[in-house]
Every structure is written in structure tokens, then in C-alpha cells.
Motif scaffolding. Structure first.
Motif, mmCIF file in Angstrom:
data_model
loop_
_atom_site.group_PDB
_atom_site.id
_atom_site.type_symbol
_atom_site.label_atom_id
_atom_site.label_comp_id
_atom_site.label_asym_id
_atom_site.label_seq_id
_atom_site.Cartn_x
_atom_site.Cartn_y
_atom_site.Cartn_z
ATOM 1 N N LEU A 251 0.824 -1.207 0.000
ATOM 2 C CA LEU A 251 0.000 0.000 0.000
ATOM 3 C C LEU A 251 0.856 1.254 0.000
ATOM 4 O O LEU A 251 0.522 2.247 -0.669
ATOM 5 N N LYS A 252 1.957 1.233 0.723
ATOM 6 C CA LYS A 252 2.833 2.403 0.751
ATOM 7 C C LYS A 252 3.473 2.639 -0.617
ATOM 8 O O LYS A 252 3.648 3.780 -1.044
ATOM 9 N N LEU A 253 3.810 1.563 -1.307
ATOM 10 C CA LEU A 253 4.317 1.703 -2.675
ATOM 11 C C LEU A 253 3.244 2.280 -3.591
ATOM 12 O O LEU A 253 3.500 3.161 -4.415
ATOM 13 N N ALA A 254 2.025 1.775 -3.430
ATOM 14 C CA ALA A 254 0.916 2.200 -4.296
ATOM 15 C C ALA A 254 0.429 3.605 -3.975
ATOM 16 O O ALA A 254 -0.391 4.152 -4.714
ATOM 17 N N ALA A 255 0.924 4.208 -2.888
ATOM 18 C CA ALA A 255 0.538 5.577 -2.556
ATOM 19 C C ALA A 255 1.037 6.563 -3.606
ATOM 20 O O ALA A 255 0.451 7.622 -3.806
ATOM 21 N N ASN A 256 2.106 6.188 -4.296
ATOM 22 C CA ASN A 256 2.618 7.017 -5.390
ATOM 23 C C ASN A 256 1.613 6.967 -6.537
ATOM 24 O O ASN A 256 1.312 5.891 -7.056
ATOM 25 N N PRO A 257 1.059 8.111 -6.957
ATOM 26 C CA PRO A 257 0.038 8.100 -8.010
ATOM 27 C C PRO A 257 0.539 7.539 -9.334
ATOM 28 O O PRO A 257 -0.261 7.142 -10.179
ATOM 29 N N ARG A 258 1.852 7.460 -9.512
ATOM 30 C CA ARG A 258 2.423 6.946 -10.753
ATOM 31 C C ARG A 258 2.878 5.492 -10.598
ATOM 32 O O ARG A 258 3.579 4.964 -11.464
ATOM 33 N N TYR A 259 2.438 4.877 -9.517
ATOM 34 C CA TYR A 259 2.874 3.504 -9.245
ATOM 35 C C TYR A 259 2.292 2.533 -10.263
ATOM 36 O O TYR A 259 1.091 2.525 -10.542
ATOM 37 N N VAL A 260 3.163 1.700 -10.815
ATOM 38 C CA VAL A 260 2.764 0.625 -11.724
ATOM 39 C C VAL A 260 3.490 -0.639 -11.267
ATOM 40 O O VAL A 260 4.718 -0.645 -11.163
ATOM 41 N N GLU A 283 9.292 8.997 -20.931
ATOM 42 C CA GLU A 283 8.161 8.798 -21.830
ATOM 43 C C GLU A 283 7.551 7.418 -21.645
ATOM 44 O O GLU A 283 6.328 7.248 -21.683
ATOM 45 N N LEU A 284 8.408 6.425 -21.422
ATOM 46 C CA LEU A 284 7.937 5.061 -21.221
ATOM 47 C C LEU A 284 7.097 4.962 -19.959
ATOM 48 O O LEU A 284 6.000 4.376 -19.961
ATOM 49 N N ASP A 285 7.571 5.564 -18.878
ATOM 50 C CA ASP A 285 6.828 5.537 -17.610
ATOM 51 C C ASP A 285 5.488 6.243 -17.756
ATOM 52 O O ASP A 285 4.468 5.770 -17.228
ATOM 53 N N GLU A 286 5.476 7.365 -18.461
ATOM 54 C CA GLU A 286 4.239 8.122 -18.650
ATOM 55 C C GLU A 286 3.221 7.314 -19.444
ATOM 56 O O GLU A 286 2.023 7.290 -19.109
ATOM 57 N N THR A 287 3.685 6.631 -20.477
ATOM 58 C CA THR A 287 2.791 5.832 -21.311
ATOM 59 C C THR A 287 2.211 4.657 -20.534
ATOM 60 O O THR A 287 1.002 4.398 -20.579
ATOM 61 N N ASN A 289 1.927 4.384 -17.290
ATOM 62 C CA ASN A 289 1.060 4.894 -16.234
ATOM 63 C C ASN A 289 -0.325 5.220 -16.778
ATOM 64 O O ASN A 289 -1.345 4.910 -16.151
ATOM 65 N N MET A 290 -0.372 5.850 -17.950
ATOM 66 C CA MET A 290 -1.648 6.184 -18.581
ATOM 67 C C MET A 290 -2.469 4.925 -18.858
ATOM 68 O O MET A 290 -3.665 4.864 -18.563
ATOM 69 N N ILE A 291 -1.807 3.905 -19.397
ATOM 70 C CA ILE A 291 -2.512 2.666 -19.751
ATOM 71 C C ILE A 291 -3.039 1.958 -18.513
ATOM 72 O O ILE A 291 -4.213 1.586 -18.434
ATOM 73 N N VAL A 292 -2.168 1.775 -17.524
ATOM 74 C CA VAL A 292 -2.564 1.046 -16.313
ATOM 75 C C VAL A 292 -3.645 1.799 -15.551
ATOM 76 O O VAL A 292 -4.584 1.191 -15.012
ATOM 77 N N ARG A 293 -3.548 3.120 -15.505
ATOM 78 C CA ARG A 293 -4.546 3.926 -14.801
ATOM 79 C C ARG A 293 -5.931 3.700 -15.401
ATOM 80 O O ARG A 293 -6.922 3.535 -14.671
#
Length: 369
Positions: A251-260, A283-287, A289-293
Motif C-alpha cells: 500500500l505504501k508503494l501504491a501511494a505514489n500516483p504513478r505507481y505501476v 516517456e515510457l513511464d508516462e505511457t 502509467n496512462m494505460i494502467v490507470r
């Protein structure tokens, strides 16, 4: 939840938000005029004074005019600050200590305007502009109180508050909402203490400046939840499924809004993007994150592909087939809000996280965009 806003509507909404933010910034950061506590308080609007009154739960004064209300607040705030300090988190408390160390006159730098706004509504810090630079002002009466309240017990409490916020944010990131008794019971178990009214007060304050935590009518929510009632209804319909029992560390890891989560499916899709599109890490992390979100929110697969197509040029032929296979694998292994934090594959294979799950291994090395 089937209807998605068109790109035009989304762009208009984003433009409106930009304009609202600009207006907010202009009202928050006003020209410097004084360091005096009374002058700083009386310089606020009646509505802003009312926010201070509400946060300190000062009653029987709402009928007072602005001048009288300001006098009451100046007298009441210093005595009430010690209790309010015990509802802060590390980030906010650290900022206050920096202002104290600077003798109440601190360059704001990149300080969050939303956080500064909350501290102003607590009467602790007042934002201003001097010589074209943003500064934070702490009047002497407040500075003295905070300087005298730096006990080990307070620091332990603030550390505890911070951890509670992390596990709650991690919960809503992975499950969409926090409302069910079993969710609270699980958090109490991982934290080894009860979910008290004091914790709720902490979360309320954080929700005022942290855009990744929203307080609904009945729930704590992820900002991506479009309807509080819809997410609750979707989860309650699945009464045969328990909420996934995440550990405190998860849960603490997932607290980061960009957590994947670095699942095999994520790693394979990441490798595909890296090789085919020669993406850099940011760019890879952003892509990803968008998909998983969007997958967590159970948005339709075709809409996700359309959104991806707006970000990158989709391939064709065999490369497109591989991409769709990888996206479907990720879709099936991503934890979904409506599944209470489980993935579709996880539900089929049991409630425990899979260890070393082996998927179809694909060779991307011959592909370049």
C-alpha cells in the motif's frame, strides 16, 4: 461508465481548469504588506476567515463582522495550534519548520500553492509576493508556538499520520474507494491501531491539497473515480469477492500516483515500447502509467487503444498484432477497482499474488519504429 468524454470536451475542461488555477494563484499570492499577525489576518476576506474558523472548529462567531471575527481568530489560533500540529504529515510539518528556521520569512520556491493555501487557512503561514518573488510569512505569535512544540512525541505522531495517509492513498489507488467496514478493518490490522477520528481529520486536511485523494460523501476516493455511487455499487454487486488483502508495504508503494506494478505483462509491454519506439524512461513511464490507470478504472479496451493512438503512432501488421496481444495480457493481469483490487487472472487463479507467472515470451529485437 460506458460514455467517455470526447477529445474536444476534454480539451475544454482542461482549459477551464487552467484558467481556474490561474485565478486561484492570483488570489493566493498577494503583495507583501506586513509581518504583523493581526494585519495579515484582517487582510483576508470574510470567506477566508470563515475557513480558518471552520478548520479550528471555533463556534458561535459566524455572525460577527469581519473585523470582530479577525480579532477572535488572532486571539484563538495560537492556543489551538498545538492540537492542529498533531494532524499534520511530514511534508507539511517540514515546510513549517523551514519557515521557522528562516525566522518567519521564507522563500516559497516550488512549494505547492494548494498546501500553502491550507496553511494559510490554518493561520500558520501567509503567502505573499515581495520583489517579484513568492515568500511565506509566519507571524511571531505562530512562530513561537511552533518552535516550542517540537517534541519527540509530536514527531512520532506526524510520522504515524504520514504512514496512515500513505496506506489510505495506496488503498484508493488499487481499489478505487475506501468505504467498506472490511477495508477499514484491514487497514487497522496492517497499521496495528484503530482508524480514529483524529486520522479522519488528518485525511481531511491532506485531501484539501493533495489531488490524489478525494473525500466523497461516503468514501475516500481516487480522483479517477467518476461516480462514488457507481464504484460502490459495482463493488457491492461482487459480494462473493473479498477486497484484496494488500500488505502495508504494498500500500505504501501504491501511494505514489504513478505507481505501476512490475508484473511480467508490464515488463513485456515496456520492452516492446522501448525497442519499437526507442522510448526514453520518462516517456515510457508516462505511457505505461496512462494505460494502467485506465485499465484499473475498467475503461473499455478500444478507448484505451484510441488514447494510446493519440500518444504514439500505432504500428500495423504483425507489430500491431503483438501490441494488441501484449495490451490484452496487461488488461487481464491489471488489478481493477470493480474487482476490489484483484486482477481478472488473479481471481481465476486464487486470491494470492502470482509468483513467477509465465506468459507468452515474445521477441521484439528485430522491430524498430
Amino acid at each position: 461508465m460506458d460514455q467517455r468524454p470526447t477529445k474536444r470536451i476534454t480539451d475544454e475542461m482542461e482549459q477551464t481548469l487552467v484558467e481556474l488555477h490561474h485565478t486561484f494563484e492570483e488570489k493566493l499570492w498577494t503583495p507583501y504588506h506586513s509581518h504583523d499577525f493581526h494585519q495579515l489576518v484582517i487582510g483576508l476576506t470574510k470567506n477566508e476567515l470563515s475557513e480558518i474558523r471552520k478548520l479550528y472548529d471555533i463556534t458561535s462567531v459566524s455572525q460577527l463582522n469581519k473585523t470582530k471575527l479577525a480579532e477572535v481568530l488572532v486571539n484563538e489560533i495560537p492556543a489551538r495550534i498545538p492540537d492542529k500540529l498533531s494532524t499534520l504529515t511530514n511534508e507539511v510539518y517540514a515546510l513549517l519548520l523551514r519557515v521557522v528556521k528562516a525566522d518567519g520569512f521564507y522563500p516559497a520556491g516550488n512549494s505547492s500553492s494548494l498546501m500553502v493555501s491550507v496553511l494559510r487557512d490554518l493561520g500558520m503561514v501567509f503567502p505573499a509576493i515581495k520583489d517579484d518573488k513568492r515568500i511565506l510569512i509566519m507571524p511571531h505569535e505562530v512562530l513561537t508556538v511552533i518552535s516550542n512544540e517540537q517534541s519527540k512525541e509530536l514527531k512520532r505522531t506526524i510520522k504515524r499520520n504520514t504512514e496512515w495517509v500513505e496506506v489510505v492513498k495506496g488503498t484508493v489507488n488499487m481499489q478505487g474507494a475506501l468505504y467498506a467496514p472490511e477495508q477499514y478493518e484491514h487497514l487497522e490490522n496492517v497499521m496495528k491501531e484503530p482508524f480514529t477520528g483524529k486520522i479522519k481529520e488528518v485525511l481531511h486536511l491532506v485531501g484539501l491539497y493533495d489531488l490524489n485523494l478525494e473525500q466523497g460523501m461516503f468514501s475516500w476516493l481516487h480522483p479517477g473515480v467518476e461516480s462514488e455511487l457507481d464504484i460502490r455499487e459495482a463493488q457491492m454487486e461482487r459480494s462473493d469477492i473479498d477486497f484484496y488483502p494488500f500488505t502495508k508495504e504494498q500500500l505504501k508503494l501504491a501511494a505514489n500516483p504513478r505507481y505501476v506494478e512490475k508484473t511480467p505483462a508490464v515488463k513485456q509491454l515496456s520492452e516492446f515500447f522501448r525497442i519499437l519506439y526507442e522510448m526514453k524512461k520518462e516517456e515510457l513511464d508516462e505511457t505505461l502509467n496512462m494505460i494502467v490507470r485506465m485499465m484499473r478504472a475498467d475503461i473499455k479496451f478500444q478507448f484505451i487503444m484510441d488514447e494510446l493512438g493519440d500518444s504514439i503512432e500505432l504500428p500495423d501488421g504483425e507489430e500491431l498484432t503483438i501490441l494488441i496481444d501484449l495490451m490484452m495480457e496487461l488488461h487481464n493481469t491489471t488489478r481493477k477497482w470493480i474487482l476490489k483490487g484483484h486482477s481478472p487472472v488473479g481471481l481465476r487463479e486464487g486470491y494470492h499474488q502470482q509468483k513467477g507467472r509465465k506468459g507468452k515470451v515474445l521477441n521484439f529485437k528485430d522491430y524498430r519504429k
